[in-house]
Motif scaffolding. Structure first.
Motif, PDB file in Angstrom:
ATOM      1  N   ASN A 199      20.082  64.397  47.248  1.00  0.00           N
ATOM      2  CA  ASN A 199      18.945  63.089  47.078  1.00  0.00           C
ATOM      3  C   ASN A 199      18.651  62.485  48.341  1.00  0.00           C
ATOM      4  O   ASN A 199      18.427  61.375  48.265  1.00  0.00           O
ATOM      5  CB  ASN A 199      19.332  62.292  45.952  1.00  0.00           C
ATOM      6  N   ALA A 200      18.523  63.470  49.239  1.00  0.00           N
ATOM      7  CA  ALA A 200      17.977  62.957  50.768  1.00  0.00           C
ATOM      8  C   ALA A 200      16.755  61.973  50.471  1.00  0.00           C
ATOM      9  O   ALA A 200      16.469  61.292  51.442  1.00  0.00           O
ATOM     10  CB  ALA A 200      17.741  63.897  51.520  1.00  0.00           C
ATOM     11  N   GLU A 201      15.856  62.369  49.567  1.00  0.00           N
ATOM     12  CA  GLU A 201      14.438  61.572  49.585  1.00  0.00           C
ATOM     13  C   GLU A 201      14.880  60.156  48.918  1.00  0.00           C
ATOM     14  O   GLU A 201      13.711  59.345  49.178  1.00  0.00           O
ATOM     15  CB  GLU A 201      13.577  62.309  48.320  1.00  0.00           C
ATOM     16  N   ARG A 202      15.871  59.964  48.735  1.00  0.00           N
ATOM     17  CA  ARG A 202      16.196  58.407  48.257  1.00  0.00           C
ATOM     18  C   ARG A 202      16.517  57.575  49.639  1.00  0.00           C
ATOM     19  O   ARG A 202      16.634  56.209  49.362  1.00  0.00           O
ATOM     20  CB  ARG A 202      17.354  58.257  47.216  1.00  0.00           C
ATOM     21  N   LEU A 203      16.740  58.178  50.929  1.00  0.00           N
ATOM     22  CA  LEU A 203      17.260  57.385  51.975  1.00  0.00           C
ATOM     23  C   LEU A 203      16.077  57.051  53.007  1.00  0.00           C
ATOM     24  O   LEU A 203      15.174  57.959  53.001  1.00  0.00           O
ATOM     25  CB  LEU A 203      18.422  58.095  52.463  1.00  0.00           C
ATOM     26  N   GLY A 204      16.214  56.126  53.621  1.00  0.00           N
ATOM     27  CA  GLY A 204      15.232  55.890  54.812  1.00  0.00           C
ATOM     28  C   GLY A 204      15.440  56.833  56.083  1.00  0.00           C
ATOM     29  O   GLY A 204      16.733  57.512  56.076  1.00  0.00           O
ATOM     30  N   LEU A 205      14.680  57.077  56.905  1.00  0.00           N
ATOM     31  CA  LEU A 205      14.790  57.839  58.092  1.00  0.00           C
ATOM     32  C   LEU A 205      15.944  57.605  58.885  1.00  0.00           C
ATOM     33  O   LEU A 205      16.698  58.173  59.414  1.00  0.00           O
ATOM     34  CB  LEU A 205      13.394  57.678  59.046  1.00  0.00           C
ATOM     35  N   ALA A 206      15.977  56.254  59.119  1.00  0.00           N
ATOM     36  CA  ALA A 206      17.093  55.938  60.046  1.00  0.00           C
ATOM     37  C   ALA A 206      18.453  56.184  59.436  1.00  0.00           C
ATOM     38  O   ALA A 206      19.285  56.481  60.142  1.00  0.00           O
ATOM     39  CB  ALA A 206      16.923  54.202  60.561  1.00  0.00           C
ATOM     40  N   GLN A 207      18.573  55.830  58.243  1.00  0.00           N
ATOM     41  CA  GLN A 207      19.882  56.247  57.587  1.00  0.00           C
ATOM     42  C   GLN A 207      20.090  57.682  57.520  1.00  0.00           C
ATOM     43  O   GLN A 207      21.127  58.138  57.754  1.00  0.00           O
ATOM     44  CB  GLN A 207      19.736  55.677  56.148  1.00  0.00           C
ATOM     45  N   LEU A 208      19.283  58.467  57.414  1.00  0.00           N
ATOM     46  CA  LEU A 208      19.349  60.009  57.273  1.00  0.00           C
ATOM     47  C   LEU A 208      19.738  60.456  58.807  1.00  0.00           C
ATOM     48  O   LEU A 208      20.643  61.492  58.944  1.00  0.00           O
ATOM     49  CB  LEU A 208      18.110  60.929  56.856  1.00  0.00           C
ATOM     50  N   HIS A 209      19.163  59.978  59.754  1.00  0.00           N
ATOM     51  CA  HIS A 209      19.334  60.235  61.020  1.00  0.00           C
ATOM     52  C   HIS A 209      20.876  59.962  61.574  1.00  0.00           C
ATOM     53  O   HIS A 209      21.461  60.529  62.177  1.00  0.00           O
ATOM     54  CB  HIS A 209      18.417  59.564  62.076  1.00  0.00           C
ATOM     55  N   GLN A 210      21.405  58.757  61.103  1.00  0.00           N
ATOM     56  CA  GLN A 210      22.559  58.258  61.168  1.00  0.00           C
ATOM     57  C   GLN A 210      23.425  59.313  60.808  1.00  0.00           C
ATOM     58  O   GLN A 210      24.677  59.571  61.299  1.00  0.00           O
ATOM     59  CB  GLN A 210      22.753  56.843  60.580  1.00  0.00           C
ATOM     60  N   LEU A 211      23.393  59.675  59.268  1.00  0.00           N
ATOM     61  CA  LEU A 211      24.118  60.432  58.645  1.00  0.00           C
ATOM     62  C   LEU A 211      24.278  61.922  59.424  1.00  0.00           C
ATOM     63  O   LEU A 211      25.443  62.321  59.397  1.00  0.00           O
ATOM     64  CB  LEU A 211      23.710  60.740  57.036  1.00  0.00           C
ATOM     65  N   ARG A 212      23.014  62.122  59.877  1.00  0.00           N
ATOM     66  CA  ARG A 212      23.086  63.747  60.513  1.00  0.00           C
ATOM     67  C   ARG A 212      24.027  63.453  61.693  1.00  0.00           C
ATOM     68  O   ARG A 212      24.380  64.403  62.258  1.00  0.00           O
ATOM     69  CB  ARG A 212      21.450  64.013  60.826  1.00  0.00           C
ATOM     70  N   GLY A 213      23.936  62.298  62.408  1.00  0.00           N
ATOM     71  CA  GLY A 213      24.951  62.045  63.462  1.00  0.00           C
ATOM     72  C   GLY A 213      26.124  62.270  63.529  1.00  0.00           C
ATOM     73  O   GLY A 213      26.654  62.430  64.590  1.00  0.00           O
ATOM     74  N   ARG A 214      26.852  62.535  62.288  1.00  0.00           N
ATOM     75  CA  ARG A 214      27.992  62.707  62.007  1.00  0.00           C
ATOM     76  C   ARG A 214      28.452  64.273  62.522  1.00  0.00           C
ATOM     77  O   ARG A 214      29.719  64.278  62.614  1.00  0.00           O
ATOM     78  CB  ARG A 214      28.685  62.217  60.510  1.00  0.00           C
ATOM     79  N   VAL A 215      27.590  64.966  62.390  1.00  0.00           N
ATOM     80  CA  VAL A 215      27.880  66.311  62.792  1.00  0.00           C
ATOM     81  C   VAL A 215      27.144  66.699  64.318  1.00  0.00           C
ATOM     82  O   VAL A 215      26.330  65.897  64.639  1.00  0.00           O
ATOM     83  CB  VAL A 215      27.329  67.645  61.817  1.00  0.00           C
ATOM     84  N   GLY A 216      27.635  67.794  64.999  1.00  0.00           N
ATOM     85  CA  GLY A 216      26.999  68.101  66.197  1.00  0.00           C
ATOM     86  C   GLY A 216      28.056  67.513  67.312  1.00  0.00           C
ATOM     87  O   GLY A 216      27.379  67.160  68.354  1.00  0.00           O
ATOM     88  N   ARG A 217      28.905  67.143  66.909  1.00  0.00           N
ATOM     89  CA  ARG A 217      30.008  66.205  67.957  1.00  0.00           C
ATOM     90  C   ARG A 217      30.680  67.369  68.679  1.00  0.00           C
ATOM     91  O   ARG A 217      31.589  66.845  69.678  1.00  0.00           O
ATOM     92  CB  ARG A 217      30.433  65.064  67.362  1.00  0.00           C
ATOM     93  N   GLY A 218      30.735  68.482  68.248  1.00  0.00           N
ATOM     94  CA  GLY A 218      31.807  69.374  68.978  1.00  0.00           C
ATOM     95  C   GLY A 218      30.871  70.582  69.414  1.00  0.00           C
ATOM     96  O   GLY A 218      29.533  70.323  69.931  1.00  0.00           O
ATOM     97  N   ALA A 219      31.364  71.625  70.240  1.00  0.00           N
ATOM     98  CA  ALA A 219      30.788  72.576  70.930  1.00  0.00           C
ATOM     99  C   ALA A 219      29.978  73.527  69.730  1.00  0.00           C
ATOM    100  O   ALA A 219      29.087  74.085  70.131  1.00  0.00           O
ATOM    101  CB  ALA A 219      31.660  73.309  71.668  1.00  0.00           C
TER     102      ALA A 219
END
Length: 700
Positions: free
Chosen positions: A576-596
């Motif tokens: 249900n990604a359509e229910r969240l604001g852009l900033a919050q979605l960007h924050q959540l996405r930032g939980r991945v991509g932290r390794g190689a």
């Protein structure tokens, strides 16, 4: 008034001096912030109605707001589920039905066939003809028809018990006073500045905004195309900017303990890190180091995208304070983020022999008493917590530095309270603010003119952009297979559940249900669950197991939005990604991509999508640049939500709109400097006119 005595200035003339304002009405007007005649003149219309022309009925379209005039051809009471009075009007070009659900016998008697009516209202589609529901109307006589309005009709912000007609009558009186003596309302902008900007004088601008002439283009009046509006917008932005400049000036006149430190603890920390800070982190740390050594309080905002390493910069600042013999307090808006900070700080500082005290609203009994005692006697050099840090019973021995994470999520008074805690006589603590919500530069000039800003504009080496896909939830089975493949390949994944309801209980229930379903669909995977209603120890245990790799798929609510760092997690599913604001979605996405490893984020939506939701999800697919996302978020949602200032009062502008009017901000900054230099005596009354008693709000 005695002869020869000057009329009082309208900023000092109470609104009770106007006809029709007794003590009761004055009380109601005070709820709108109207206490003087000046306040009334600056209580500006929200929109306008055009009642200056009578339109032929044959030209009307649904959605129009219109004045019509015609003869009653039919009037009848219809009985159905509810009784209603229907009145058919005609003017030779067409017909219109007036529909009344609430009416009395005398009203019914006055609306008889042959009576000529003039009506105003919104045109709606009806059965046989177009309709107006409960229009304003009056009977007109052919012998002496009433004149149509000569200007657009203003619609004001109002409150219970204050009618639009009341506000129009009172502003009429106020405008008459202003017309009789334009100098009764001082124009604080010097004439040479106004001429250079091509803007009208104050009295002229107010007269146009309250009573626009009939030919005034409405779009220009409501946007930024009309000189009268531009004049008032400019003055309001200038007042806000000057108030922040004054706060900055005042801060530079107050004193703070210079926190030099010998660098010993910071060197130890950097040696034990196992990685090198980025050039951006080193640059920002150096700016903070220089600020902390000065004898007046640092007021610095550090902006950095998700994963840019703001926490390390904050730890270095805290260690500088501790080296200098002071305490540092770190405040975060949520329990989970504060816990994450506490764990990170504790892990980095334990090898240096430093303990971190923890204080939240949930800290009870002995643990609370011990924490309060350690903070009060100074044996806790570093304290991490939530808003519990500014409760009355918390006293610091020698608070030298306050670090506030995601400042915009705290109310203004809360931030003030923490700042006041560090005050010892004339000494104030230094203040460092961190945010992962980047703010476009023009806006930062308006919102943070009292702060120095630093930017961590570089991600740690080896970080790859997260690939983002947007798919409907009808393809859920494919997504589940993708999770299975990723985990089979040694990676880990997040599955985030969102609900539109505010209820935390329902969100947690949804996460529990999802965890159960995914556990059944993926029997070969170890599935964990974390949500806001779990006890702190349970949450910590699950997060530790996920970090250690014992859990492959973590189902969570949006509590994992910030601060959680698991380098091996490379897949994020957001339901249900359509229910969240852009900033919050960007924050959540930032939980991945932290390794190689190459990481992916799947935004799963439930069709059909609204236009706004489609735009939001498209932005995330197109870019991973936090600044671009913040800019688009501003366009879609407006500054009040993005900056979290709805609750602060700081940005509740009367006529200016930070996003729409941002082109004026560089000129505002320029004029503010000229005014302070050449006309300093005009600054305070200008600020008071627009901000009134809200000045202390900015002292954070």
């Amino acid at each position: 008034m005695p002869r020869g005595e000057a009329a009082p200035s309208l900023d000092r003339l109470p609104v009770t001096a106007l006809r029709g304002v007794g003590p009761r009405m004055a009380g109601k007007l005070a709820r709108l912030g109207i206490e003087s005649v000046q306040d009334l003149l600056f209580h500006l219309p929200l929109r306008y109605q055009d009642r200056t022309r009578i339109l032929p009925m044959g030209s009307l379209r649904p959605g129009d707001q219109a004045v019509v005039e015609g003869c009653i051809e039919l009037a009848e009471v219809k009985f159905g589920r509810r009784r209603m009075l229907l009145v058919r009007l005609g003017d030779g070009t067409g017909q219109l039905t007036l529909r009344f659900f609430h009416f009395n016998a005398s009203q019914q008697a006055s609306l008889q066939r042959g009576v000529r009516l003039r009506c105003y209202g919104e045109i709606r589609a009806g059965g046989a003809t177009l309709e107006m529901i409960h229009p304003e109307y009056q009977a007109v006589s052919d012998a002496a028809p009433p004149a149509v309005e000569t200007h657009l009709t203003p619609i004001y912000p109002t409150t219970e018990g204050v009618h639009q007609l009341t506000l129009r009558g009172l502003t009429e009186q106020a405008l008459a006073l202003l017309a009789a003596d334009p100098d009764a309302l001082p124009d604080w902008l010097p004439s040479e500045l106004l001429e250079g900007l091509g803007l009208p004088g104050l009295a002229e601008a107010l007269a146009v905004m309250h009573r626009p002439p009939a030919e005034t283009p409405l779009e220009a009046l409501l946007a930024d195309g009309h000189p009268a509006r531009r004049r008032l917008v400019f003055e309001e932005l200038l007042a806000h900017h000057l108030s922040l400049r004054q706060l900055r000036q005042r801060a530079q006149q107050t004193r703070a303990l210079p926190l030099a430190g010998d660098g010993r603890l910071r060197s130890q920390l950097l040696e034990g890190l196992g990685f090198l800070p980025t050039a951006a982190q080193r640059r920002v740390a150096a700016e903070i180091e220089a600020d902390l050594q000065r004898p007046h309080p640092m007021l610095r905002l550090v902006q950095g995208d998700v994963g840019s390493g703001k926490t390390l910069v904050a730890v270095l600042a805290a260690l500088q304070a501790v080296e200098a013999g002071a305490q540092a307090a770190v405040m975060a808006p949520t329990e989970l983020l504060a816990e994450q900070h506490c764990r990170t700080f504790a892990a980095w500082l334990a090898p240096l022999g430093l303990e971190v005290a923890w204080l939240s609203g949930k800290t009870k009994g002995r643990a609370r008493r011990d924490a309060l005692a350690a903070i009060a006697d100074g044996s806790a050099p570093l304290v991490v917590g939530t808003h519990a840090l500014f409760q009355e019973e918390v006293t610091f021995a020698r608070l030298g530095l306050v670090i506030v994470d995601e400042q915009h999520r705290f109310g203004v008074h809360q931030r003030l309270a923490l700042r006041d805690k560090g005050r010892h006589g004339e000494w104030h603590p230094h203040q460092l603010t961190l945010t992962a919500t980047p703010i476009p530069r023009t806006l930062a000039m308006a919102v943070y003119a009292d702060l120095d800003t630093s930017l961590i504009d570089e991600l740690p080496p080896g970080r790859q952009p997260v690939q983002t896909v947007v798919i409907p939830d009808s393809r859920r089975a494919e997504v589940v297979q993708r999770v299975e493949r990723a985990c089979a390949g040694g990676q880990q994944a997040y599955w985030v559940c969102t609900l539109i309801e505010e209820s935390e209980a329902l969100q947690c229930q949804a996460a529990e249900d999802a965890a159960q379903q995914l556990g059944e669909a993926l029997p070969g995977l170890r599935v964990g669950l974390v949500h806001g209603r779990m006890k702190a120890q349970e949450k910590e245990a699950v997060m530790a197991a996920f970090k250690a790799g014992d859990i492959q798929l973590l189902v969570a609510t949006t509590v994992i939005e910030v601060g959680v760092d698991v380098p091996n997690a490379s897949l994020m599913i957001i339901e249900n990604a359509e229910r969240l604001g852009l900033a919050q979605l960007h924050q959540l996405r930032g939980r991945v991509g932290r390794g190689a490893a190459q990481s992916s984020c799947v935004l799963m939506y439930h069709p059909p999508l609204s236009r706004l939701a489609r735009e939001r999800l498209a932005v995330l697919r197109e870019t991973s640049d936090g600044f671009e996302i913040a800019r688009r978020d501003l366009e879609l949602r407006g500054p009040g939500e993005v900056l979290g200032t709805r609750q602060t009062g700081l940005l509740q502008m009367r006529i200016a709109d930070l996003l729409r009017d941002q082109a004026q901000l560089p000129r505002v900054e320029q004029v503010a400097g000229l005014l302070l230099e050449r006309h300093p005596q005009r600054v305070a009354p200008l600020i008071r006119r627009w901000l009134g008693e809200r000045l202390r709000y900015g002292e954070v």
